[in-house]
Design a protein around this motif. Structure first.
Motif, PDB file in Angstrom:
ATOM      1  N   ALA A  22     -12.671 -26.877  14.647  1.00  0.00           N
ATOM      2  CA  ALA A  22     -12.828 -25.433  14.408  1.00  0.00           C
ATOM      3  C   ALA A  22     -12.039 -24.923  13.216  1.00  0.00           C
ATOM      4  CB  ALA A  22     -12.432 -24.664  15.655  1.00  0.00           C
ATOM      5  N   SER A  23     -10.947 -25.568  12.868  1.00  0.00           N
ATOM      6  CA  SER A  23     -10.152 -25.095  11.725  1.00  0.00           C
ATOM      7  C   SER A  23      -9.653 -26.275  10.909  1.00  0.00           C
ATOM      8  CB  SER A  23      -8.969 -24.238  12.202  1.00  0.00           C
ATOM      9  OG  SER A  23      -8.127 -24.972  13.051  1.00  0.00           O
TER      10      SER A  23
ATOM     11  N   THR B  80     -18.424 -32.786  11.798  1.00  0.00           N
ATOM     12  CA  THR B  80     -18.568 -31.637  12.691  1.00  0.00           C
ATOM     13  C   THR B  80     -18.102 -30.329  12.068  1.00  0.00           C
ATOM     14  OG1 THR B  80     -16.369 -31.710  13.749  1.00  0.00           O
ATOM     15  CG2 THR B  80     -18.038 -33.226  14.596  1.00  0.00           C
ATOM     16  N   ASP B  81     -18.734 -29.267  12.501  1.00  0.00           N
ATOM     17  CA  ASP B  81     -18.310 -27.888  12.265  1.00  0.00           C
ATOM     18  C   ASP B  81     -19.021 -27.049  13.323  1.00  0.00           C
ATOM     19  OD1 ASP B  81     -20.923 -26.913  11.159  1.00  0.00           O
ATOM     20  OD2 ASP B  81     -20.424 -28.255   9.505  1.00  0.00           O
ATOM     21  N   GLU B  82     -18.867 -25.745  13.281  1.00  0.00           N
ATOM     22  CA  GLU B  82     -19.428 -24.888  14.321  1.00  0.00           C
ATOM     23  C   GLU B  82     -20.937 -25.033  14.453  1.00  0.00           C
ATOM     24  OE1 GLU B  82     -18.990 -20.234  15.817  1.00  0.00           O
ATOM     25  OE2 GLU B  82     -18.188 -20.886  13.883  1.00  0.00           O
ATOM     26  N   GLU B  83     -21.606 -25.322  13.342  1.00  0.00           N
ATOM     27  CA  GLU B  83     -23.063 -25.461  13.368  1.00  0.00           C
ATOM     28  C   GLU B  83     -23.500 -26.891  13.616  1.00  0.00           C
ATOM     29  OE1 GLU B  83     -24.570 -23.896   9.746  1.00  0.00           O
ATOM     30  OE2 GLU B  83     -23.794 -21.866  10.085  1.00  0.00           O
TER      31      GLU B  83
ATOM     32  N   THR C 192     -18.676 -26.256  22.360  1.00  0.00           N
ATOM     33  CA  THR C 192     -19.660 -25.176  22.288  1.00  0.00           C
ATOM     34  C   THR C 192     -20.956 -25.605  22.956  1.00  0.00           C
ATOM     35  OG1 THR C 192     -20.862 -23.710  20.773  1.00  0.00           O
ATOM     36  CG2 THR C 192     -20.536 -25.971  20.042  1.00  0.00           C
TER      37      THR C 192
ATOM     38  N   PRO D  90     -21.982 -29.512  16.029  1.00  0.00           N
ATOM     39  CA  PRO D  90     -21.132 -30.159  17.038  1.00  0.00           C
ATOM     40  C   PRO D  90     -21.700 -31.533  17.405  1.00  0.00           C
ATOM     41  CG  PRO D  90     -22.547 -28.550  18.090  1.00  0.00           C
ATOM     42  CD  PRO D  90     -22.816 -28.439  16.610  1.00  0.00           C
TER      43      PRO D  90
END
Length: 333
Positions: free
Chosen positions: A76-77, A22-25, A66, A27
């Motif tokens: 997210a981090s 996972t990452d912001e793009e 999101t 999910p």
């Protein structure tokens, strides 16, 4: 029993999934997380996922929800941001002392610090030029031995390899044994160096790590660095490296240059904001700093031609004059 054991590991598997997938793009919905868990041999209900996510968040993970580009959860981090991994990748790939095999291994490990989607994007930006890489696969082993010897204050013995050209125009490798007192490891330019002392002399020498073979730490105590350097409290590797030019040793002296104002960037890049600057007219300035006066320093100065003129010391002026005459002689001057 195996299924029960895997179920107990569900939060750890979820942590792994969030880190890798996972990452912001990219999910993952609760249903998507269940499918990923199933691929790892863990059966989970969608409702239980929400409790596990809260557990991971209470542990300190920055997990967000999101709705764009699609609905789901993502990490997210991370310990390293993608830009930081990019910097490390570039450093590894540009380091000539790391072998091609070790370079590939390090790139793979660094890319594991981000998600698979981010790693794919970074991998697409990887630039592998035709840079010559060393072939000494002992490099990691050598670094570990030298680092431990430095920390323990112990002498080191190794074989030092150099390439020579034979009378038959064949490139051959010659090895010479050294016993040294090690003090620091310095990455300068394209190479990694051991700063050390040959017990036969009262000065410092540099050995390239990619040329060191079969290093061995001894039980004998190393000579105190205070006996062979200007340092008293500790061996300041950063200060020492800053005074060197192309890793050439020499006596430390106060140097004053008269430079064109268009050289201010080069001077500050090399000597930092603490360099002593004075005006020398409308188009020039004077700069004063401490440096090792050596052939390496002469070569560095000559690249600037008449844009950098030595005011002092006299020894450096003489060295530049002799170098210029030798070059002129080679070109029929």
């Amino acid at each position: 029993m195996a299924g029960s054991a895997n179920a107990k590991l569900k939060p750890l598997y979820l942590l792994q999934i969030f880190q890798e997938k996972t990452d912001e793009e990219h999910p993952l919905s609760a249903e998507g997380l269940c499918k990923e868990l199933e691929n790892r041999g863990v059966t989970a209900q969608r409702k239980s996922i929400y409790g596990d996510i809260e557990l991971l968040k209470s542990f300190g993970l920055d997990i967000l929800h999101t709705r764009t580009p699609k609905s789901g959860y993502f990490l997210a981090s991370r310990t390293f941001e993608t830009a930081e991994v990019r910097l490390l990748l570039d450093a590894v790939q540009s380091a000539s002392f790391i072998t091609p095999k070790k370079t590939a291994q390090l790139v793979e490990k660094l890319e594991s610090l981000v998600s698979e989607g981010q790693a794919a994007r970074l991998d697409g930006q990887v630039y592998m030029d035709n840079r010559v890489k060393c072939c000494n696969e002992e490099i990691y082993y050598t670094i570990e031995i030298l680092d431990r010897a430095i920390q323990a204050g112990r002498q080191v013995r190794f074989q030092y390899a150099r390439r020579v050209l034979s009378a038959q125009m064949q490139v051959e490798t010659q090895e010479k044994e050294f016993l040294v007192n090690p003090y620091a490891l310095i990455w300068s330019g394209d190479h990694y160096y051991l700063v050390c002392n040959n017990p036969k002399y009262d000065n410092l020498m540099h050995a390239r790590l990619d040329r060191i073979r079969r290093a061995k730490a001894l039980d004998t105590p190393a000579r105190d660095f205070r006996e062979v350097s200007e340092y008293t409290d500790f061996f300041d590797a950063a200060d020492y490296a800053n005074q060197l030019f192309h890793m050439f040793s020499g006596e430390t002296d106060t140097v004053e240059l008269c430079c064109g104002r268009d050289m201010i960037e080069e001077i500050l890049d090399r000597f930092g904001e603490t360099a002593l600057l004075r005006t020398a007219g409308e188009d020039q300035f004077l700069v004063k700093f401490e440096a090792k006066v050596s052939d390496g320093f002469v070569s560095w100065l000559m690249q600037y031609g008449d844009r950098a003129v030595v005011r002092s010391p006299l020894k450096l002026k003489t060295m530049l004059r002799e170098k210029a005459r030798a070059i002129l002689h080679n070109y029929g001057g």
